[in-house]
Write a protein that holds these residues in place. Structure first.
Motif, mmCIF file in Angstrom:
data_model
loop_
_atom_site.group_PDB
_atom_site.id
_atom_site.type_symbol
_atom_site.label_atom_id
_atom_site.label_comp_id
_atom_site.label_asym_id
_atom_site.label_seq_id
_atom_site.Cartn_x
_atom_site.Cartn_y
_atom_site.Cartn_z
ATOM 1 N N PHE A 12 31.320 -0.291 26.741
ATOM 2 C CA PHE A 12 32.859 -1.622 26.720
ATOM 3 C C PHE A 12 32.964 -2.070 25.668
ATOM 4 O O PHE A 12 34.815 -2.392 25.437
ATOM 5 C CB PHE A 12 31.936 -2.592 27.609
ATOM 6 N N ALA A 13 31.971 -2.612 24.944
ATOM 7 C CA ALA A 13 32.213 -3.203 23.766
ATOM 8 C C ALA A 13 32.645 -2.240 22.655
ATOM 9 O O ALA A 13 34.088 -2.597 21.480
ATOM 10 C CB ALA A 13 30.873 -3.794 22.099
ATOM 11 N N THR A 14 33.038 -1.030 22.710
ATOM 12 C CA THR A 14 33.246 -0.071 21.605
ATOM 13 C C THR A 14 35.039 0.399 22.275
ATOM 14 O O THR A 14 35.801 0.399 21.325
ATOM 15 C CB THR A 14 32.507 0.946 21.463
ATOM 16 N N LEU A 15 34.956 0.058 23.316
ATOM 17 C CA LEU A 15 36.415 0.883 24.404
ATOM 18 C C LEU A 15 37.233 -1.017 23.790
ATOM 19 O O LEU A 15 38.383 -0.857 23.521
ATOM 20 C CB LEU A 15 36.714 1.198 25.759
ATOM 21 N N ALA A 16 36.108 -1.904 24.160
ATOM 22 C CA ALA A 16 37.644 -2.509 24.156
ATOM 23 C C ALA A 16 37.893 -2.339 22.197
ATOM 24 O O ALA A 16 39.148 -3.114 22.022
ATOM 25 C CB ALA A 16 36.860 -4.358 24.167
ATOM 26 N N LEU A 17 37.720 -2.045 21.087
ATOM 27 C CA LEU A 17 37.686 -2.323 20.043
ATOM 28 C C LEU A 17 38.514 -1.495 20.054
ATOM 29 O O LEU A 17 39.699 -1.272 19.278
ATOM 30 C CB LEU A 17 36.245 -2.117 18.984
ATOM 31 N N ALA A 18 38.225 0.078 20.175
ATOM 32 C CA ALA A 18 39.062 0.926 20.182
ATOM 33 C C ALA A 18 40.071 0.882 20.964
ATOM 34 O O ALA A 18 41.455 1.230 20.521
ATOM 35 C CB ALA A 18 38.863 1.802 20.715
ATOM 36 N N GLY A 19 40.178 0.014 21.977
ATOM 37 C CA GLY A 19 41.726 -0.755 22.388
ATOM 38 C C GLY A 19 42.673 -1.286 21.447
ATOM 39 O O GLY A 19 43.641 -1.119 21.408
ATOM 40 N N CYS A 20 41.641 -2.193 21.073
ATOM 41 C CA CYS A 20 43.060 -3.417 19.480
ATOM 42 C C CYS A 20 43.750 -2.459 18.787
ATOM 43 O O CYS A 20 44.323 -3.232 18.000
ATOM 44 C CB CYS A 20 41.710 -3.962 19.137
ATOM 45 N N LYS A 21 42.708 -1.255 18.106
ATOM 46 C CA LYS A 21 43.258 -0.760 17.416
ATOM 47 C C LYS A 21 44.241 0.491 17.551
ATOM 48 O O LYS A 21 44.912 0.471 16.760
ATOM 49 C CB LYS A 21 42.054 0.729 16.782
ATOM 50 N N GLN A 22 44.394 0.748 18.978
ATOM 51 C CA GLN A 22 45.760 0.818 20.042
ATOM 52 C C GLN A 22 46.707 0.829 19.512
ATOM 53 O O GLN A 22 47.501 0.788 20.894
ATOM 54 C CB GLN A 22 45.378 1.116 21.181
ATOM 55 N N ASP A 23 47.220 0.069 18.299
ATOM 56 C CA ASP A 23 49.434 -0.239 18.449
ATOM 57 C C ASP A 23 49.529 0.921 17.941
ATOM 58 O O ASP A 23 49.643 1.858 17.884
ATOM 59 C CB ASP A 23 49.240 -1.766 17.354
ATOM 60 N N MET A 24 51.390 0.707 18.584
ATOM 61 C CA MET A 24 51.248 2.188 18.174
ATOM 62 C C MET A 24 51.626 2.152 17.043
ATOM 63 O O MET A 24 52.596 4.263 16.933
ATOM 64 C CB MET A 24 53.340 1.733 18.758
ATOM 65 N N ASP A 25 52.299 1.891 15.931
ATOM 66 C CA ASP A 25 52.213 2.295 14.333
ATOM 67 C C ASP A 25 51.253 2.812 14.116
ATOM 68 O O ASP A 25 51.020 3.996 13.134
ATOM 69 C CB ASP A 25 51.313 1.144 13.570
ATOM 70 N N GLU A 26 49.960 3.143 14.636
ATOM 71 C CA GLU A 26 48.649 3.852 14.348
ATOM 72 C C GLU A 26 48.678 5.604 15.040
ATOM 73 O O GLU A 26 47.443 5.583 15.024
ATOM 74 C CB GLU A 26 47.797 3.143 14.445
ATOM 75 N N GLN A 27 49.475 5.069 16.309
ATOM 76 C CA GLN A 27 49.586 6.119 17.115
ATOM 77 C C GLN A 27 49.304 7.771 16.616
ATOM 78 O O GLN A 27 50.480 7.216 16.153
ATOM 79 C CB GLN A 27 49.787 6.301 18.760
ATOM 80 N N PRO A 28 48.629 8.876 17.103
ATOM 81 C CA PRO A 28 49.591 9.731 16.515
ATOM 82 C C PRO A 28 51.446 10.108 17.254
ATOM 83 O O PRO A 28 51.032 9.643 18.797
ATOM 84 C CB PRO A 28 48.028 11.219 17.141
ATOM 85 N N LYS A 29 51.662 10.448 16.354
ATOM 86 C CA LYS A 29 53.519 10.289 16.887
ATOM 87 C C LYS A 29 54.277 11.183 15.909
ATOM 88 O O LYS A 29 53.716 11.865 14.546
ATOM 89 C CB LYS A 29 53.821 9.168 17.479
ATOM 90 N N LEU A 30 54.948 11.805 16.453
ATOM 91 C CA LEU A 30 56.455 12.629 15.959
ATOM 92 C C LEU A 30 56.748 11.957 15.004
ATOM 93 O O LEU A 30 58.323 11.195 15.385
ATOM 94 C CB LEU A 30 56.824 13.872 16.952
ATOM 95 N N LEU A 31 57.707 11.899 14.372
ATOM 96 C CA LEU A 31 58.469 10.843 13.623
ATOM 97 C C LEU A 31 60.035 11.964 13.549
ATOM 98 O O LEU A 31 60.148 13.226 13.788
ATOM 99 C CB LEU A 31 58.139 10.621 12.196
ATOM 100 N N PRO A 32 61.288 10.971 14.052
ATOM 101 C CA PRO A 32 62.311 12.192 14.022
ATOM 102 C C PRO A 32 62.738 13.024 13.056
ATOM 103 O O PRO A 32 63.177 14.012 13.398
ATOM 104 C CB PRO A 32 63.288 10.660 14.292
#
Ligand code: HEC
Length: 171
Positions: A12-32
Motif C-alpha cells: 500500500f505504501a508503494t502504491l501510495a507513493l507511486a500515486g503521488c508521482k502520477q502527475d500528468m506531466d510525467e505520465q507516458p503520452k504522445l505530444l501533438p
C-alpha cells in the motif's frame, strides 16, 4: 500473520507513493507534433473525425436552415423533443396552455391560430434557434435537425386540430 500484514502495508505504501508521482506531466503520452509508430504516417496528431465542430465555431447557417425530408421517424423524434422542450409552455396539443403558463408565465399564442397555421415551418425553426419576444432561444439545447423535427411535429399538431368532425364517416 504479522509478516503478511507488513507485506500488505508495504504494498500500500508503494502504491501510495507511486500515486503521488502520477502527475500528468510525467505520465507516458504522445505530444501533438511528435511521432508515433503505432499510427498511420507515424504522426501522433490524429485527423479530426468528420463533422467535428470547434466549441466556438458557429453552425453553418445554410446547413441549419436546410429542411430534412419529413418521414414518420422525423415526426416521432419531433414529438419526443416537443414534449420535452416546448409542451411546458405550449401545452401537449399546442394551445399555449402548458403547466408553466398555468403557474403564471406569459401565455404563448396557440399554434392553431390562422396566422401560425399559415406560417412556414422555417418560422418555427427560426423561433427555436433565436427565440421570439419573451420566449428565449432554444438554440443551445435543440440541435438544427431536431428543430426541423419539432417544426414537423408542430405541423402535425396543427393538422390534427384543423379537420372538421365527420360523424357520417364514423362506423
Ligand atoms: C418557457 C415557456 C416557453 C417554452 C418552453 C417554449 N416557448 Fe415558444 N413561446 C413562448 C411565449 C411566451 C411565446 C410568445 C412570445 C411573444 O409573443 O412575446 C412563444 C412563441 C412561440 C411561437 C410563435 C411565434 C410567433 O410568430 O408568434 C412559436 C412558433 C414557438 N413559440 C415555438 C416554440 C417551440 C418549438 C418550443 C420548443 C422548442 C417553444 N416554443 C418553447 C413560450 C415558450
Amino acid at each position: 500473520m504479522k509478516r503478511a500484514a507488513i507485506t500488505i502495508g508495504m504494498v500500500f505504501a508503494t502504491l501510495a507513493l507511486a500515486g503521488c508521482k502520477q502527475d500528468m506531466d510525467e505520465q507516458p503520452k504522445l505530444l501533438p507534433l511528435s511521432g508515433a509508430a503505432a499510427f498511420d504516417k507515424g504522426q501522433a496528431a490524429r485527423p479530426l473525425p468528420e463533422g467535428t465542430v470547434a466549441r466556438n465555431e458557429a453552425v453553418d447557417p445554410a446547413e441549419a436552415m436546410a429542411a430534412p425530408t419529413v418521414d414518420a421517424a422525423l415526426v416521432q423524434r419531433g414529438r419526443e423533443r416537443y414534449e420535452i422542450f416546448c409542451s411546458p409552455c405550449h401545452g401537449f396539443s399546442g394551445y399555449g396552455d402548458g403547466m408553466i403558463v398555468k403557474r403564471g408565465f406569459p401565455a404563448p399564442p396557440s399554434f392553431h391560430s390562422e396566422r401560425l397555421r399559415q406560417t412556414p415551418a422555417s418560422h418555427v425553426v427560426d423561433v427555436i434557434a433565436n427565440g421570439y419576444g419573451v420566449m428565449y432561444s432554444y438554440g443551445d439545447r435543440v440541435a438544427p435537425r431536431d428543430r426541423w423535427a419539432i417544426a414537423a411535429y408542430v405541423r402535425a399538431l396543427q393538422l390534427s386540430q384543423a379537420g372538421e368532425p365527420q360523424p357520417e364517416a364514423m362506423p
